[in-house]
Design a protein around this motif. Structure first.
Motif, PDB file in Angstrom:
ATOM      1  N   ALA A 172       0.823  -1.209   0.000  1.00 25.75           N
ATOM      2  CA  ALA A 172       0.000   0.000   0.000  1.00 25.75           C
ATOM      3  C   ALA A 172       0.855   1.255   0.000  1.00 25.75           C
ATOM      4  CB  ALA A 172      -0.925  -0.008   1.214  1.00 25.75           C
ATOM      5  N   ILE A 173       1.965   1.206   0.722  1.00 22.10           N
ATOM      6  CA  ILE A 173       2.771   2.409   0.841  1.00 22.10           C
ATOM      7  C   ILE A 173       3.362   2.798  -0.514  1.00 22.10           C
ATOM      8  CG2 ILE A 173       4.901   1.203   1.517  1.00 22.10           C
ATOM      9  CD1 ILE A 173       3.635   4.502   3.005  1.00 22.10           C
ATOM     10  N   ASN A 174       3.704   1.797  -1.335  1.00 25.27           N
ATOM     11  CA  ASN A 174       4.209   2.125  -2.673  1.00 25.27           C
ATOM     12  C   ASN A 174       3.145   2.830  -3.498  1.00 25.27           C
ATOM     13  OD1 ASN A 174       6.309   0.685  -1.753  1.00 25.27           O
ATOM     14  ND2 ASN A 174       6.306  -0.872  -3.348  1.00 25.27           N
ATOM     15  N   VAL A 175       1.944   2.269  -3.416  1.00 22.86           N
ATOM     16  CA  VAL A 175       0.831   2.865  -4.149  1.00 22.86           C
ATOM     17  C   VAL A 175       0.679   4.334  -3.742  1.00 22.86           C
ATOM     18  CG1 VAL A 175      -1.657   2.750  -4.512  1.00 22.86           C
ATOM     19  CG2 VAL A 175      -0.349   0.649  -4.232  1.00 22.86           C
ATOM     20  N   VAL A 176       0.721   4.554  -2.436  1.00 28.69           N
ATOM     21  CA  VAL A 176       0.459   5.896  -1.927  1.00 28.69           C
ATOM     22  C   VAL A 176       1.591   6.858  -2.279  1.00 28.69           C
ATOM     23  CG1 VAL A 176       0.218   7.252   0.168  1.00 28.69           C
ATOM     24  CG2 VAL A 176      -1.029   5.126  -0.087  1.00 28.69           C
TER      25      VAL A 176
END
Lengths: 304, 310, 542, 503
Positions: free
Chosen positions: A86-90
């Motif tokens: 998720a952090i990459n997406v964000v």
């Protein structure tokens, strides 16, 4: 100074923890992502399997414990939708929003400060009335409306600019232009008001008695002092831009965090929601601390 | 400033003529723009109060024959003078009917957020203890809590209605009032007259309500008028994203966002409600600008000077 | 007709206000010659600053309007010049300093920058300007001038700030220096130093000095000639000595008569148990000790004055006694009970007995409450004093008692003059029928004539109602006329205490003596002789 | 200062770059603008339209393929032929000399792995839903032959295989972000949220397509998508709204395989009364929608699946628009004690299709005119799903749920159980005869199967009046004049680049 920063960081962290708890539990009240991710006629077995896979079967408190534990290991979880951290997406989206927000705020600040100062100096004059009216109309126009009209006019009818997307500097003009309007009007009004009261202050009188040039009185003596209340407003506006300019990002196909956030919310992609909120909140907290330090920079009387 | 020095003389401060109300009206009359704004808002309020009772049926009955009827034609009755929407419902009637929900949402949200924000701000500003800290952290959290998520949460759990929309919009706007009020209170509570009241033995409650609040209120009212516009636009943005008020309820914001897809071939669908939003917010802004001048003794002469010449 | 350095002729300035146009100055004329000091003397609202503002183009138009007149400088009418031409004169040829140097220095720029700007604005290079700024700081006696250049206005004391203003004003060696109440906000000792500095610099440069003041003492100390103004008109002009000794106009006579410090001194008569006994009171803010063991008694119906310069801790004393701040140590026995240790409930009852009148009535009266509300609030807080039905009657009574009309009850504070406002504040204090009124600089913000009236009022209340006063002031002549006992404070310490006669006639401590010596006498002759005796040490102070 | 000049220079150059980039686009390149983000490029999720439009038959191929341009017959793709070995086993003969884009050779092992992967419980592949509870066991016969055993018998297995994408046997059993397939294109670039680029690969078994490179971009606003084709920024924009389809020369309508229908809650009074349901059907003037709120070409529906689906009877007649008749029926029902005045709830979904709000409002108006006591509630997708599917909420009002159903697969089996069987997830019906017919038809083959389906459709429409069938919907695609491409019903779920030619 250091003590102040430390205090603020602590306060921000407390807020952040509160935010995480709140968002974690509240977002889970909005329904189960299973129904949204799986097709409508998926079997119960598939649903069960999906819930198992994403840990949605456990009691909320267990889910929360697991989330916090992972978070402590800097693991923000996986995006259900995108099957990647998720952090990459964000972060990928945040970079865009950050650029958009920074460029917009820089332009807005410059324009609003210059126009607001000039308007205040000729308060009641033609320029003042014109700029005020313009900013009021701008502030009252729905942004999705402005965006669509701009695309129809500038891209389709006149072919001056690309309709949407990213790529070159040309692509940035319309999104920034649309985002520009509202904060510009608001900050302009604040600058104008603050300038008006500062122009009446005693030290401006001194400057006039010194024979300082008008331009210098406005932009050197008055502005620096008048900017103090303005900074807060700029901060508020920047914060709302950092939170994502949802409408503009949606229309212009700008891959920012606002669009990501609304998509994740509508799809109940909880990990992405949480990561997005943490990243933007962190950015806002950092910005608020910087703003307070900016105060100290602008006003030597303030010492933390 | 010089003028204040002059105004400091007892002779200069004769009591202005007339009662407070007539004086305000006279000052309103002096500022023609603000006067127009005031009249326009009066019309809007009238529409909001009585519109739905008179026109609800006309505004909601589909009439596919008049679909997208262009404006400035009386072919489908005078209510269709601004054109008709995709279902052939006269836009003028719809705008009038929608004004009730629109005003309810805007007034409700602004009033709630101003009330709650001001109360919390008073507490946070006046109490030096832990309560103030907690309130400020709360404000931090609300500020970085995405309003969209809040909207989805509330509207998912409680269904989209005018009341719930008010809740959503009010919560997101609370920090604005809270922070402003707190900042003002921090300043005002150090003023001499607050200490004078303390010396007389006034309770904290009395000091807050009788001495601090009246000074804070004009600021809150000014922000509130500006926020009115913001709330109306936020409501229309929510509709645009599909999580706001849902048909068959109507608001101006919803009309704009519905009309958006017809911009190319029936511009009037989005234009008129959009214009209604713009004119209302513009009027509020003009009125609040005027009010700021009226409330500021340093600037009030701008409105009163012409009176003495007249 | 001789050529004056600057001459104002028949100046009429109007301002548009809420109540219609107000003529601020009406046909004012004066002139100033090289090397001369002209004082414009007047009380607030007399229009004494307006002509100087017209000279410096500081009148905001609108709401201001120069209806008539001319300002001749070197044969040219300044009022007819363009903005740019006037700008070139400002600062370079005619410079100005103001009453409140903290407000008049830009808080966000270093003083070095601000002094240099005076020169760079008139075409001097930044380097040369910086050099000269350093010289100037040295000349006006700022300690550590190199370091001072980089510091900010708030980091200096009041006296130093006024020196900075002077340094700035003199940077371009102007022909004329306009000083608008340059010492009003300063302590007496600092005032003396600043005035001496101005005189000295005038001697060096030969500039003309225009001094705007409300203080007869200042006029006596520095002025060659004086212009007396009242209600926008010049009522009298002449040399300082002539005007003081032979005032022609009744207004001038009244003004001179109102100067405090001339009446008979009180002989303390009160005896008995002390109403308030302060024992070893201390108060500290972190490491800073604001009160260092203060002890004195106050008897019923008696007035104790606490005098001292700013920073002496006299206001802290008042605030501590009223529990606006918590004491760090010591006791304050009110009728035998320590009020510093009282519970909130006991304190509430006590609030009725001790009241306070603040320095600035425009600050201490809530601007949004009518006079009736302001006064009756006391009874709203303490409902047992007076039934609601009698409020109106009693407000009227109180207003009459402080010399106002009962009709005034409906008005709001901003509709009164400063002196009237202070009367309202006193009426408010009286509403609770207190035994003690603490006056924190209650008359220092008022004009002399008003000051005299208010003091007279307080004196009468003392006699009629037997109220005791704790009278906090920095102004010795006022204290002399009003107090029974005097307590002198310096740096949080009690320096000396005694009856008013002991302190004024036979001060024991050097500080008390210095304080008394620095005070300015309204008589130019007295001042002239004092100048002679202290000439040497005063210079040494710089 | 010097730096500033340099920066300005860079800015200027990069601004010029845009016009340059527009020029630089090759003649055989296309840009496709889609409305929905593609968040995954997982082959086993290719039945989801936002993924399928990018990868289905472009990157990942299937064993069989529905020929939409030829009466929806099944044609070979990676399988050259197939036959039923016994009632529960199908044998597929695989195409030879086929390679994956990573260079590995396609064989039966890959098919086996692909099936097992799709059915695995470790990932939630969408494909598996089409198989329901059927157990599937693939067994490799030789490199180019594979047997697939099903339990119970699956008469339409070859059709189902048109949904199952083939991945190399090395593909791990977790969602991949780098799809490898046998198709004519490979994934060249993927910037999530911004663009996906497919380029033609060497060594494809079939004909070389005309499009060398395809770029997919995403804009959620239909007006923007249409504008992009107009300005030349994009070449194909599927699914633009009718309002934006303003230029007949470049806008083409196509049936999108979606059917709009209203599902009354048949289990609840007053909707459990057939007369009331009939009245609902008669209250709606379907014809008046077409050409006004819904584009020309929209077809009035009598079944929940497109009319091209196998077994749909040709002779079903839509209910006539007869508000008076409806009122009469209601009165009759009322006379029999049916609580027809109960407040009904018409439930719609936001963003279901462009104009959905207006369509729902118009429907509401018509129902009210016919004397129904009904309110409209529009819901966001998540809430809507909660209402549409079982378990139904307790204490709900009698609901009329307006939903769309998509079946482009050519056989009713993908629809009927879910919508009409007693255990069907979206079914409010509980009719043993319907259950029985569905069970029989699902197991039957050939003409028998079609006949059973036909019987079921007729029974549902004429005898049960199970629901209010409204329309087979159409969408618009805007297509650049430089392309030779006509959208078909398949465009709803896939977009075969090989079908695109240049003029």
């Amino acid at each position: 100074m250091l003590r102040f920063v430390r205090q603020r960081v602590t306060a921000s962290l407390i807020s952040l923890v509160g935010l995480i708890v709140l968002v974690f539990f509240l977002s889970r009240l909005t329904g189960d992502p299973t129904n949204l991710f799986l097709p409508i006629d998926a079997s119960d077995q598939m649903r069960e399997q999906f819930r198992q896979l994403h840990g949605l079967n456990d009691p909320l408190i267990v889910q929360f414990g697991r989330y916090v534990w992972d978070l402590l290991h800097l693991d923000f979880g996986e995006s259900i939708r995108q099957a990647r951290p998720a952090i990459n997406v964000v972060l990928q989206a945040f970079v865009w929003t950050f650029q958009l927000a920074v460029i917009t705020m820089v332009l807005v600040t410059l324009a609003a400060v210059v126009c607001g100062s000039l308007a205040a100096f000729n308060a009641g004059g033609l320029f003042d009335r014109f700029v005020s009216l313009l900013s009021l109309i701008g502030a009252a126009a729905p942004d999705f409306w402005v965006a669509i009209v701009a695309i129809t006019l500038l891209a389709v009818k006149l072919s001056w600019l690309p309709t949407s997307g990213t790529g070159t500097l040309w692509h940035w003009i319309m999104p920034i232009g649309v985002l520009f309007i509202r904060p510009f009007g608001l900050i302009l009004q604040v600058v104008r008001g603050s300038m008006l009261s500062t122009l009446g202050s005693a030290y401006v009188k001194t400057a006039r008695a010194k024979g300082v040039r008008t331009k210098s009185i406005i932009f050197v003596h008055t502005l620096r002092n008048a900017l103090l209340p303005v900074i807060t407003v700029i901060g508020d506006q920047a914060a709302s831009l950092l939170n994502g300019a949802v409408v503009v990002e949606t229309i212009f196909g700008f891959p920012g965090v606002g669009k990501l956030m609304i998509d994740s919310i509508l799809q109940r992609d909880f990990n992405v929601i949480l990561a997005a909120i943490m990243v933007t909140a962190l950015a806002i907290f950092v910005m608020n601390i910087l703003i307070d330090l900016g105060y100290a920079l602008l006003d030597p009387r303030i010492r933390y | 400033m010089l003028s204040t020095e002059i105004v400091g003389t007892p002779e200069a401060i004769a009591v202005p003529r007339g009662t407070a109300a007539t004086r305000v009206l006279r000052m309103l009359y002096r500022d023609k723009l603000a006067l127009c704004a005031g009249i326009f808002l009066l019309i809007v309020i009238t529409c909001a109060l009585f519109g739905p009772y008179l026109l609800n049926d006309i505004a909601t009955r589909p009439n596919l024959r008049a679909r997208n009827a262009p404006p400035f034609s009386l072919a489908h009755g005078w209510l269709a003078v601004l054109g008709a929407d995709a279902l052939g419902r006269p836009l003028l009637a719809r705008i009038i009917v929608a004004s009730q929900n629109t005003m309810a949402v805007a007034c409700g949200a602004v009033a709630c957020s101003a009330l709650v924000g001001a109360v919390l701000g008073l507490v946070a500003g006046y109490s030096r203890g832990r309560g103030g800290q907690i309130i400020m952290r709360l404000a931090d959290i609300i500020m970085s809590f995405p309003s969209l998520l809040l909207a989805v949460i509330v509207l998912y759990m409680l269904a989209p209605s005018v009341g719930n929309l008010i809740v959503v919009l009010a919560i997101t706007r609370i920090p604005v009032y809270l922070r402003t009020t707190r900042a003002e209170v921090l300043e005002i509570r150090e003023r001499m007259f607050v200490q004078a009241a303390t010396v007389m033995g006034a309770s904290r409650m009395r000091i807050v309500l009788r001495h601090i609040l009246p000074i804070v209120i004009p600021t809150i009212v000014t922000i509130a008028t500006l926020d009115f516009a913001f709330v109306m636009l936020a409501e229309s943005s929510l509709s645009f994203l599909g999580i706001g008020i849902q048909p068959p309820q109507i608001t101006w914001g919803l009309m704009v966002s519905q009309g958006r897809s017809y911009l190319a071939n029936a511009w009037w669908l989005a234009f008129w409600p959009g214009l209604a939003i713009i004119l209302t917010t513009l009027s509020l802004n003009l009125l609040s600008n005027w009010m700021r001048v009226v409330l500021d003794p340093v600037q009030r002469w701008r409105l009163e000077m012409r009176k003495t010449e007249a | 007709m001789s050529e004056h350095l600057i001459e104002v002729r028949d100046l009429v300035v109007r301002f548009h206000t809420a109540a219609g146009p107000v003529t601020a100055v009406d046909g004012v004329s004066w002139y100033l010659d090289r090397g001369e000091t002209l004082a414009i003397l007047g009380e607030s609202g007399s229009g004494k600053s307006v002509s100087a503002s017209a000279v410096m183009d500081l009148i905001d138009i609108p709401p201001g309007e120069i209806a008539r007149g001319s300002v001749l400088f070197e044969g040219r009418d300044l009022l007819k010049l363009s903005r740019e031409e006037r700008r070139r004169i400002h600062g370079k040829r005619i410079a100005m300093i103001f009453q409140d140097p903290l407000a008049h220095l830009n808080p966000t720029y270093s003083v070095g920058w601000q002094i240099s700007e005076m020169m760079t604005a008139h075409g001097i290079s930044r380097a040369a300007a910086g050099q000269r700024a350093l010289e100037l700081l040295r000349r006006v006696g700022i300690p550590d001038p190199e370091g001072a250049l980089g510091r900010y206005p708030h980091q200096f004391s009041g006296g130093q700030r006024q020196r900075l203003m002077i340094a700035m004003a003199l940077a371009m060696k102007p022909d004329i220096l306009i000083a608008d109440e340059p010492t009003t906000a300063l302590d007496v000792t600092v005032q003396a130093e600043v005035l001496a500095l101005l005189k000295e610099l005038q001697k060096e440069t030969g500039m003309g000095l225009l001094l705007i003041t409300h203080d007869l003492g200042v006029v006596a100390e520095v002025a060659d000639r004086v212009v007396v103004m009242n209600a926008g008109k010049v009522v009298e002009t002449g040399t300082a000595r002539d005007v003081y000794h032979n005032p022609a106009h009744p207004y001038t006579r009244r003004l001179i008569g109102a100067a405090p410090g001339k009446g008979a001194m009180h002989e303390p008569v009160a005896t008995g148990e002390p109403l308030l006994r302060i024992e070893n009171l201390t108060k500290s803010y972190g490491a800073v000790e604001a009160l260092k063991g203060i002890s004195f008694d106050l008897l019923p119906g008696e007035t104790v004055a606490v005098v001292g310069e700013s920073g002496s801790g006299k206001s802290t004393l008042a605030r501590t006694l009223l529990r606006l701040e918590d004491a760090s140590g010591g006791r304050a026995l009110w009728k035998g009970r320590d009020l510093l240790a009282m519970s909130t409930r006991d304190m509430f009852a006590l609030r009725r007995q001790i009241q306070m009148v603040f320095q600035d009535p425009s600050q201490s009266l809530n601007p949004r409450m009518s006079v009736f509300q302001l006064i009756s609030e006391a009874w709203a807080i303490h409902p047992d004093i007076l039934p609601k039905a009698r409020w109106r009657e009693r407000v009227a009574e109180l207003l009459t008692q402080v010399g106002l009309s009962p009709d005034h009850a409906r008005r709001y504070p901003h509709q009164f003059s400063g002196g009237q406002r202070q009367r309202i504040a006193i009426a408010r204090a009286l509403a609770l029928e207190p035994d003690l009124i603490v006056c924190d600089e209650a008359v220092s913000a008022l004009d002399v004539s008003i000051q005299a009236q208010v003091i007279a009022l307080l004196d009468q209340l003392r006699r009629d109602l037997g109220i005791a006063f704790l009278f906090i002031a920095h102004d010795l002549p006022v204290v002399r006329d009003f107090a029974d006992h005097v307590v002198v404070m310096q740096g949080g310490r009690l320096v000396e205490k005694g009856t008013v006669r002991q302190i004024f006639d036979t001060p024991k401590e050097p500080y008390t003596r210095a304080l008394l010596a620095a005070g300015l006498d309204p008589d130019p002759d007295v001042q002239a002789s004092r100048r002679k005796t202290r000439a040497a040490p005063a210079l040494a102070l710089l | 200062m010097k730096q500033a000049k340099q920066l300005a220079g860079i800015a200027f150059v990069s601004m010029l770059a845009w016009s340059g980039a527009a020029m630089a686009q090759g003649k055989s390149d296309v840009t496709i603008v889609l409305g929905e983000q593609t968040d995954l490029l997982e082959p086993c999720m290719a039945t989801r339209s936002n993924i399928g439009r990018v990868i289905l038959q472009n990157i990942s191929e299937t064993l069989t393929e529905i020929d939409v341009r030829n009466n929806s017959t099944l044609k070979p793709r990676l399988a050259t032929s197939w036959e039923q070995v016994d009632p529960t086993t199908w044998r597929f003969h695989l195409r030879q000399n086929v390679t994956f884009s990573d260079g590995s050779t396609f064989d039966a092992e890959d098919v086996k792995h692909s099936i097992e992967r799709s059915m695995s419980s470790k990932i939630t592949c969408e494909t598996s839903r089409y198989f329901g509870d059927t157990k599937i066991t693939p067994s490799v016969v030789d490199d180019h032959t594979i047997d697939i055993k099903t339990d119970p018998a699956e008469p339409v297995l070859p059709l189902l295989m048109s949904l199952l994408t083939i991945v190399p046997s090395e593909t791990p059993v977790e969602f991949t972000r780098n799809p490898i397939g046998t198709g004519p294109y490979k994934l060249a670039e993927w910037t999530p949220g911004q663009r996906i680029v497919l380029t033609q690969r060497d060594g494809y078994w079939g004909d070389k397509p005309a499009v060398a490179k395809a770029t997919y971009v995403f804009r959620s606003d239909s007006a923007v998508r249409a504008a992009m084709v107009k300005t030349g920024e994009a070449d194909i924009a599927p699914a633009i709204s009718a309002e934006d389809a303003t230029d007949k020369s470049i806008d083409f309508s196509y049936p999108n395989s979606e059917t709009l229908y209203i599902r009354p809650d048949d289990s609840m009074p007053p909707l459990n009364d057939k007369r009331v349901r009939k009245a609902l059907n008669m209250a709606i003037d379907r014809q008046s929608f077409i050409g006004s709120l819904l584009p020309e070409g929209t077809e009035i529906a009598t079944t929940v699946v497109p009319s091209t689906t196998a077994g749909v009877p040709k002779d079903l007649k839509p209910f006539p628009y007869d508000p008076e008749g409806a009122k009469k029926l209601l009165a009759e029902a009322k006379a029999d004690g049916v609580p027809v005045d109960t407040k009904l709830e018409l439930v719609g979904r936001t963003n279901l299709f462009p104009n959905v709000t207006e369509v729902m409002e118009a429907t509401l108006g018509m129902l009210k005119d016919a004397g129904f006591n009904v309110d409209l509630k529009m819901h966001e997708v998540a809430e809507f799903e909660g209402i549409y599917s079982k378990p139904f909420q307790k204490g709900r009002a009698p609901q009329l749920v307006a939903a769309q159903h998509d079946n482009a697969r050519g056989d009713p089996v993908f629809s009927m159980f879910w919508k009409y069987a007693s255990d069907g997830r979206q079914s409010t019906l509980s009719d043993p005869h319907v259950d029985d017919l569905i069970k029989q038809a699902t197991a039957a083959t050939g003409d028998k199967r079609n006949q059973l389906w036909s019987e079921l459709f007729t029974y549902l429409h004429d005898d049960v009046v199970a629901d209010v069938q409204l329309f087979h919907m159409v969408s618009f695609a805007r297509i650049s004049p430089k392309l030779d491409y006509k959208p078909s019903i398949a465009l709803n779920g896939q977009l075969q680049l090989s079908e695109i030619k240049f003029k």
